[in-house]
Write a protein that holds these residues in place. Sequence first.
Motif, short mmCIF file in Angstrom:
data_model
loop_
_atom_site.label_atom_id
_atom_site.label_comp_id
_atom_site.label_asym_id
_atom_site.label_seq_id
_atom_site.Cartn_x
_atom_site.Cartn_y
_atom_site.Cartn_z
N ARG A 528 54.96 44.07 27.69
CA ARG A 528 55.58 44.77 26.56
C ARG A 528 54.56 45.52 25.70
NH1 ARG A 528 58.40 39.81 26.63
NH2 ARG A 528 57.21 38.96 24.88
N LEU A 529 53.27 45.43 26.06
CA LEU A 529 52.24 46.12 25.29
C LEU A 529 51.98 47.52 25.86
CD1 LEU A 529 49.61 43.27 24.78
CD2 LEU A 529 50.99 44.34 23.01
N PRO A 530 51.64 48.48 25.00
CA PRO A 530 51.32 49.84 25.48
C PRO A 530 49.91 49.91 26.02
CG PRO A 530 51.14 49.76 23.10
CD PRO A 530 51.63 48.39 23.52
N VAL A 531 49.62 49.12 27.06
CA VAL A 531 48.28 49.00 27.62
C VAL A 531 48.18 49.81 28.90
CG1 VAL A 531 46.59 47.39 28.57
CG2 VAL A 531 47.92 46.76 26.56
N SER A 532 47.02 50.45 29.11
CA SER A 532 46.80 51.25 30.32
C SER A 532 45.79 50.60 31.27
CB SER A 532 46.29 52.66 29.94
OG SER A 532 47.17 53.30 29.05
N VAL A 533 44.85 49.83 30.72
CA VAL A 533 43.73 49.34 31.51
C VAL A 533 43.47 47.87 31.20
CG1 VAL A 533 41.29 49.66 32.07
CG2 VAL A 533 42.69 51.64 31.45
N LEU A 534 43.14 47.08 32.24
CA LEU A 534 42.63 45.73 32.07
C LEU A 534 41.16 45.73 32.48
CD1 LEU A 534 45.40 43.37 33.55
CD2 LEU A 534 45.08 44.11 31.18
N LYS A 535 40.30 45.18 31.63
CA LYS A 535 38.89 45.02 31.98
C LYS A 535 38.66 43.53 32.22
CE LYS A 535 35.69 47.57 30.32
NZ LYS A 535 34.65 48.17 29.46
N LEU A 536 38.42 43.17 33.47
CA LEU A 536 38.26 41.77 33.84
C LEU A 536 36.96 41.23 33.26
CD1 LEU A 536 39.36 41.81 37.59
CD2 LEU A 536 40.76 41.37 35.56
N ASP A 537 37.04 40.03 32.71
CA ASP A 537 35.84 39.41 32.13
C ASP A 537 34.79 39.19 33.20
OD1 ASP A 537 34.38 36.60 31.28
OD2 ASP A 537 34.83 37.89 29.57
N GLY A 538 33.53 39.40 32.82
CA GLY A 538 32.42 39.29 33.77
C GLY A 538 32.26 37.91 34.36
N ALA A 539 32.83 36.86 33.73
CA ALA A 539 32.70 35.52 34.28
C ALA A 539 33.31 35.42 35.67
CB ALA A 539 33.36 34.50 33.34
N PHE A 540 34.40 36.14 35.91
CA PHE A 540 35.02 36.12 37.24
C PHE A 540 34.15 36.85 38.25
CE2 PHE A 540 38.68 35.83 34.31
CZ PHE A 540 39.19 34.61 34.72
N VAL A 541 33.61 38.00 37.85
CA VAL A 541 32.80 38.79 38.77
C VAL A 541 31.53 38.04 39.15
CG1 VAL A 541 31.57 40.97 39.09
CG2 VAL A 541 33.76 40.92 37.86
N ARG A 542 30.93 37.33 38.20
CA ARG A 542 29.71 36.58 38.50
C ARG A 542 29.96 35.50 39.54
NH1 ARG A 542 28.41 37.73 33.00
NH2 ARG A 542 29.68 35.98 32.26
N GLY A 543 31.20 35.01 39.63
CA GLY A 543 31.54 34.01 40.64
C GLY A 543 31.54 34.56 42.05
N PHE A 544 31.46 35.90 42.19
CA PHE A 544 31.41 36.51 43.52
C PHE A 544 30.02 36.38 44.15
CE2 PHE A 544 35.12 39.73 43.54
CZ PHE A 544 35.97 38.74 43.08
N ARG A 545 29.04 35.94 43.40
CA ARG A 545 27.69 35.83 43.93
C ARG A 545 27.59 34.68 44.93
NH1 ARG A 545 23.44 36.24 38.87
NH2 ARG A 545 23.31 38.51 38.74
N TYR A 546 26.59 34.77 45.81
CA TYR A 546 26.27 33.66 46.70
C TYR A 546 25.32 32.73 45.93
CZ TYR A 546 28.24 36.21 50.65
OH TYR A 546 29.09 36.87 51.50
#
Length: 621
Positions: A528-546
Amino acid sequence: MSATSEGPRPTAGTAPSAPRPPVTEGHEAWPPRGPATEAHDYRAAFRAATLPMAVVDHEGLIVTANEALGALAGVGAAALTAQSASDLVDLAADARAWHAYREVLHGRRSRFSCTRRLKHPDGRALWAEITVVPMPGGQDAEDGDAPGQVLLSVADVSDRRELQKRLHHLQMHDPVTRLPNRTLFFERLSTVLRTPPYQDDSLPERGRIGLCYLDLDGFKAVNDTLGHRIGDRLLAAVAARLTDCAEQEAAYPAGAPLVARLGGDEFAILVEESTGTEQLTDLARTVLGALQQPFDLAGRRLSVSASIGVVERPVAGTSATGLMQAADTTLYWAKADGKARWTLFDPERNAHRMTRQALSSNLRPAVERGEFTIEYQPLVGMADGIVRGVEALVRWNHPQFGMLSPNRFVAIAEEDGSIVQLGRWVLRSACRQARRWQLDHPAKPPLFISVNVAVRQVWDSDLVTDVAEILAETGLDPALLQLELTESAVMGSAGRPLRALQALSDMGVRIAIDDFGTGYSNLAYLSRLPVSVLKLDGAFVRGFRYEDGTHPSPADETIVEAMVQLAHRLGLTVTAECVETAGQAERLRRIGCDTGQGWLYSRAVAPERIAELIGMPALGA
């Protein structure tokens, strides 16, 4: 012969008497009193006076004393003749009094007065006010410089002094707890800090001072619910336990600590000649343990706790103001850390607080002085690696602390409201820069500019009007402006914030939720929000590391994939933050992220560097 009006004639055999003139105002009484008569009257009054007195010559020896002084000395008045007056009333006890007394004896001072503690012949002690004044006509007529005699009097002021002592006690003590009050506490503290410490090379270092500064947690609720009478009884009971804690420890070189009530539910325990922080922290633990025991008051059982700030330092270089500021700060830390605890003063933590305060007081002037600059970090298309836009990141070029990143001052600016002024400057500067890039590179696709907005900017200013005016002023297309708000600020928005976001979206401005996935994550409200973009928190991306060199976190990848799919179903684009490796970028691209941002592509750089990347693949793409 007619009778005359001169009065009756004298009778026979009676000698006529001289007529007596009437006594009129301004004339001496009749008969006239000569020097001999006046001297006789003085001596009679002197002998009969109940006030102990003595006539003293210029050498300080008693010429004559009255019986009252003899009684005070326990001897006959005659026995005092030729004795030293100063020895009788101890005038040589201090140099200042002795000097002033001698000045009166030698005619160089008109009066001297002091108070002395004397011993009465019956064994009791009394306080006496000693007064020394020149005798009338004491100057020698033949030698104008010769000193005359002085009159010494001794007034018993024991009752008056006792009354003053009682009044002083009332002024210096709290009527509820009977403890020393704030005035007496600071008087004692100032005396300790003024007095040079005694130092013996054979003993451990002396000259240290300690303070436990405490208040009761939730005391206001006791007054509000049970009344001030119970509150006062609780304070008195707390004072008794604090006194017991201070007196039960025998290892205090300067005696038991001073326990004082400074006001309200605030108490202080002052330790003179502290032996170190361990002594103070032990005392704080003892106090906490004592106060945690329930209080039985008027048939009620009450439990309270306290927060204690502990400060211990050398006396040298310490002021009362500095010590109390440190104690107050440390007490605040104890409260902030969860209450019902003691906290020891930490110079490093205090330096951080002082730095924070210095930054807060200079934020608004810094904007006017032009101390802020903006760097830009590229937002890169995951599919082709082309720079699509940039995020504006403000920096403070502080004259004392150097270049400061946003995490050093943005939270402070939000607290004191200066974020509104700073945010408006950042928005205008970023939009002007984006338009300049567009004009300088007309053949290249224009970059969109992403600017962070604090929720306080929505509440405390007309953000919609500000954005409209800045876009009109700079000529930037609204579609090239993206405003980022944190998830915690956007989720649950209603009323004015929601209307502002909707108006900005209707204007064509893109709304992005920053740090998505770590806040409320109210997915139902998101639709219900007039939102166009989600910016994912870096904590999730850092979990992609080996992490161990072989296996990334499968849970983080699953979560990110689900959020990307959800966002796309809602018509939103997704930006991944903190992309640092090519492996992360590859998996994000495979999952379907639209844009990425991170050190793999570029750190935040000056606008000139961004101009080189327009329409080009980013360095790490």
